[in-house]
Design a protein around this motif. Sequence first.
Motif, PDB file in Angstrom:
ATOM      1  N   SER A 214       0.798  -1.236   0.000  1.00 41.98           N
ATOM      2  CA  SER A 214       0.000   0.000   0.000  1.00 41.98           C
ATOM      3  C   SER A 214       0.824   1.275   0.000  1.00 41.98           C
ATOM      4  O   SER A 214       0.328   2.316  -0.406  1.00 41.98           O
ATOM      5  CB  SER A 214      -0.909   0.036   1.235  1.00 41.98           C
ATOM      6  N   LYS A 215       2.043   1.234   0.509  1.00 40.28           N
ATOM      7  CA  LYS A 215       2.762   2.476   0.719  1.00 40.28           C
ATOM      8  C   LYS A 215       3.829   2.684  -0.358  1.00 40.28           C
ATOM      9  O   LYS A 215       3.543   3.286  -1.371  1.00 40.28           O
ATOM     10  CB  LYS A 215       3.324   2.494   2.147  1.00 40.28           C
ATOM     11  N   ALA A 216       5.022   2.141  -0.178  1.00 44.95           N
ATOM     12  CA  ALA A 216       6.085   2.410  -1.163  1.00 44.95           C
ATOM     13  C   ALA A 216       5.730   1.887  -2.562  1.00 44.95           C
ATOM     14  O   ALA A 216       6.138   2.458  -3.572  1.00 44.95           O
ATOM     15  CB  ALA A 216       7.403   1.805  -0.692  1.00 44.95           C
ATOM     16  N   PHE A 217       4.969   0.805  -2.645  1.00 45.84           N
ATOM     17  CA  PHE A 217       4.614   0.247  -3.957  1.00 45.84           C
ATOM     18  C   PHE A 217       3.388   0.937  -4.568  1.00 45.84           C
ATOM     19  O   PHE A 217       3.022   0.657  -5.712  1.00 45.84           O
ATOM     20  CB  PHE A 217       4.362  -1.261  -3.867  1.00 45.84           C
ATOM     21  N   GLY A 218       2.744   1.787  -3.795  1.00 49.95           N
ATOM     22  CA  GLY A 218       1.653   2.595  -4.331  1.00 49.95           C
ATOM     23  C   GLY A 218       0.415   1.818  -4.754  1.00 49.95           C
ATOM     24  O   GLY A 218      -0.279   2.208  -5.684  1.00 49.95           O
ATOM     25  N   LEU A 219       0.113   0.709  -4.070  1.00 49.35           N
ATOM     26  CA  LEU A 219      -1.042  -0.108  -4.469  1.00 49.35           C
ATOM     27  C   LEU A 219      -2.107  -0.172  -3.366  1.00 49.35           C
ATOM     28  O   LEU A 219      -2.802  -1.183  -3.209  1.00 49.35           O
ATOM     29  CB  LEU A 219      -0.574  -1.523  -4.842  1.00 49.35           C
ATOM     30  N   ALA A 220      -2.269   0.921  -2.628  1.00 48.30           N
ATOM     31  CA  ALA A 220      -3.173   0.924  -1.465  1.00 48.30           C
ATOM     32  C   ALA A 220      -4.587   0.467  -1.798  1.00 48.30           C
ATOM     33  O   ALA A 220      -5.231  -0.240  -1.024  1.00 48.30           O
ATOM     34  CB  ALA A 220      -3.219   2.324  -0.840  1.00 48.30           C
ATOM     35  N   ASN A 221      -5.054   0.850  -2.976  1.00 49.34           N
ATOM     36  CA  ASN A 221      -6.431   0.520  -3.350  1.00 49.34           C
ATOM     37  C   ASN A 221      -6.641  -0.969  -3.579  1.00 49.34           C
ATOM     38  O   ASN A 221      -7.758  -1.479  -3.500  1.00 49.34           O
ATOM     39  CB  ASN A 221      -6.826   1.312  -4.597  1.00 49.34           C
ATOM     40  N   LEU A 222      -5.566  -1.707  -3.857  1.00 51.12           N
ATOM     41  CA  LEU A 222      -5.726  -3.131  -4.169  1.00 51.12           C
ATOM     42  C   LEU A 222      -5.704  -4.034  -2.936  1.00 51.12           C
ATOM     43  O   LEU A 222      -6.007  -5.216  -3.029  1.00 51.12           O
ATOM     44  CB  LEU A 222      -4.646  -3.582  -5.174  1.00 51.12           C
ATOM     45  N   ARG A 223      -5.337  -3.497  -1.779  1.00 49.16           N
ATOM     46  CA  ARG A 223      -5.383  -4.241  -0.516  1.00 49.16           C
ATOM     47  C   ARG A 223      -4.525  -5.507  -0.528  1.00 49.16           C
ATOM     48  O   ARG A 223      -5.031  -6.628  -0.491  1.00 49.16           O
ATOM     49  CB  ARG A 223      -6.841  -4.590  -0.150  1.00 49.16           C
ATOM     50  N   ILE A 224      -3.213  -5.334  -0.632  1.00 48.28           N
ATOM     51  CA  ILE A 224      -2.313  -6.482  -0.647  1.00 48.28           C
ATOM     52  C   ILE A 224      -1.300  -6.351   0.491  1.00 48.28           C
ATOM     53  O   ILE A 224      -0.485  -5.433   0.511  1.00 48.28           O
ATOM     54  CB  ILE A 224      -1.515  -6.588  -1.965  1.00 48.28           C
ATOM     55  N   GLY A 225      -1.378  -7.275   1.419  1.00 44.12           N
ATOM     56  CA  GLY A 225      -0.421  -7.285   2.520  1.00 44.12           C
ATOM     57  C   GLY A 225       0.142  -8.677   2.687  1.00 44.12           C
ATOM     58  O   GLY A 225      -0.383  -9.646   2.129  1.00 44.12           O
ATOM     59  N   TYR A 226       1.232  -8.781   3.435  1.00 39.92           N
ATOM     60  CA  TYR A 226       1.812 -10.097   3.690  1.00 39.92           C
ATOM     61  C   TYR A 226       2.578 -10.061   4.995  1.00 39.92           C
ATOM     62  O   TYR A 226       2.796  -8.989   5.570  1.00 39.92           O
ATOM     63  CB  TYR A 226       2.740 -10.535   2.543  1.00 39.92           C
ATOM     64  N   ALA A 227       2.940 -11.248   5.463  1.00 36.89           N
ATOM     65  CA  ALA A 227       3.774 -11.297   6.662  1.00 36.89           C
ATOM     66  C   ALA A 227       4.708 -12.475   6.567  1.00 36.89           C
ATOM     67  O   ALA A 227       4.430 -13.461   5.873  1.00 36.89           O
ATOM     68  CB  ALA A 227       2.914 -11.400   7.911  1.00 36.89           C
ATOM     69  N   ILE A 228       5.843 -12.342   7.245  1.00 41.97           N
ATOM     70  CA  ILE A 228       6.774 -13.453   7.396  1.00 41.97           C
ATOM     71  C   ILE A 228       6.483 -14.060   8.761  1.00 41.97           C
ATOM     72  O   ILE A 228       6.529 -13.359   9.777  1.00 41.97           O
ATOM     73  CB  ILE A 228       8.227 -12.963   7.314  1.00 41.97           C
ATOM     74  N   VAL A 229       6.128 -15.327   8.749  1.00 36.06           N
ATOM     75  CA  VAL A 229       5.736 -16.007   9.989  1.00 36.06           C
ATOM     76  C   VAL A 229       6.459 -17.349  10.072  1.00 36.06           C
ATOM     77  O   VAL A 229       7.072 -17.795   9.095  1.00 36.06           O
ATOM     78  CB  VAL A 229       4.200 -16.263  10.022  1.00 36.06           C
ATOM     79  N   SER A 230       6.371 -18.006  11.205  1.00 36.70           N
ATOM     80  CA  SER A 230       6.932 -19.355  11.317  1.00 36.70           C
ATOM     81  C   SER A 230       6.041 -20.302  10.501  1.00 36.70           C
ATOM     82  O   SER A 230       4.873 -20.005  10.260  1.00 36.70           O
ATOM     83  CB  SER A 230       6.964 -19.796  12.780  1.00 36.70           C
ATOM     84  N   GLU A 231       6.592 -21.438  10.117  1.00 32.66           N
ATOM     85  CA  GLU A 231       5.783 -22.389   9.337  1.00 32.66           C
ATOM     86  C   GLU A 231       4.596 -22.881  10.152  1.00 32.66           C
ATOM     87  O   GLU A 231       3.517 -23.155   9.615  1.00 32.66           O
ATOM     88  CB  GLU A 231       6.651 -23.560   8.867  1.00 32.66           C
TER      89      GLU A 231
END
Length: 356
Positions: A214-231
Amino acid sequence: MKFREALKSVSPYVPGKSIDEVKREYGLDKVVKLASNENPYGASPKAVKAFKSYEDLHIYPEPDPEDLRQKIGEYVGFDAERIVLGAGIDGVMENIFKLFVDSSDEVVIPIPSFPYYHILTRVCGARDVCIARKEDFSIDVQAMLDAVSEKTKIVLLCSPNNPTGNIENEEVVREIAESCNAVVFVDEAYAEFSSKNLLKLAEYENVVIARTFSKAFGLANLRIGYAIVSEEIRKEYLKVSTPFPLSTPAKLAAMAALDDQEFLRFVVEKTREERRRVSKKLMDMGVKVYPSEANFILIETPLKSAKLAEELLKRGIIVRDCSKFIGCSEHHVRVSIGKKEENDAFLEAMEDVLCS
Ligand SMILES: *Cc1c(COP(=O)(O)O)cnc(C)c1O
């Protein structure tokens, strides 16, 4: 109707006013919005093209697209099996809460920080335990650790922190992660703008590092997030996630955005350059400017922030009055870093307001 008791302590998230609203209300034909930390350069043209290329809108998307996880994995330096996806960081965070937070649990939040943390915690029926930051807005580790109890399920950290702009020290976060059993959720929505990040801490099983397009990639309207988590967390996450959190056009845009590192570098460099310039000009006007590693700055003036925001609105500039943020003062205002001409319009309006 009988709504859940927990909702009584919740007020809806208040987004900034839109450009059209301000134009209408104030009868202006030119308005600059520096209130939601949006990317003024937009998304990479390649991402926009990829988004538009997809036409099978009647088909459900893949539930957990591996090609995107693979690409994100390469970008952050972790295996695709450690990546989870969601509808923005907001969506990812909601899933992490579904995994760990029951009613009467506690979530520890250093304040001030992102308002949605408090909303989500309370919606779950849990208690937001608010811990004041130090003068420079860094975390008071001892106070944080003292606040953690068996009821604490999540410690919510944000680096660079919204709305203060400072980053958290890796050793401090490491100490918190090692000293408690709670999940340490690190919101790195603005990591790309910062000189440092906390990715290394994803080595801890109880640390979740969340990122967004949403921020540096400028795609806020598309609602794409992710996280690095344990398996282990990923396995459980897939149980609570909505079945199709990401549309295929959004996925294609995200992949194209990751492929266009040149555009990302351009956005980040421009933003940093303007952040320096705007900060200096404001300081020359006698405004207190907190050092920022994000695409916004927190400022303080002798005027109450509601008054300053209103005066700027009259001059066609939308900023964020932070006086209602838990832990902010009545003089805190957050300003996004825009394009040069937008920042100039803001600086000119500031000069006008403060010197009249
Ligand atoms: C903007 C913002 C978000 C929301 O990100 P989305 O990916 O658009 O949901 C999350 N956290 C912080 C601190 C933000 O400023």
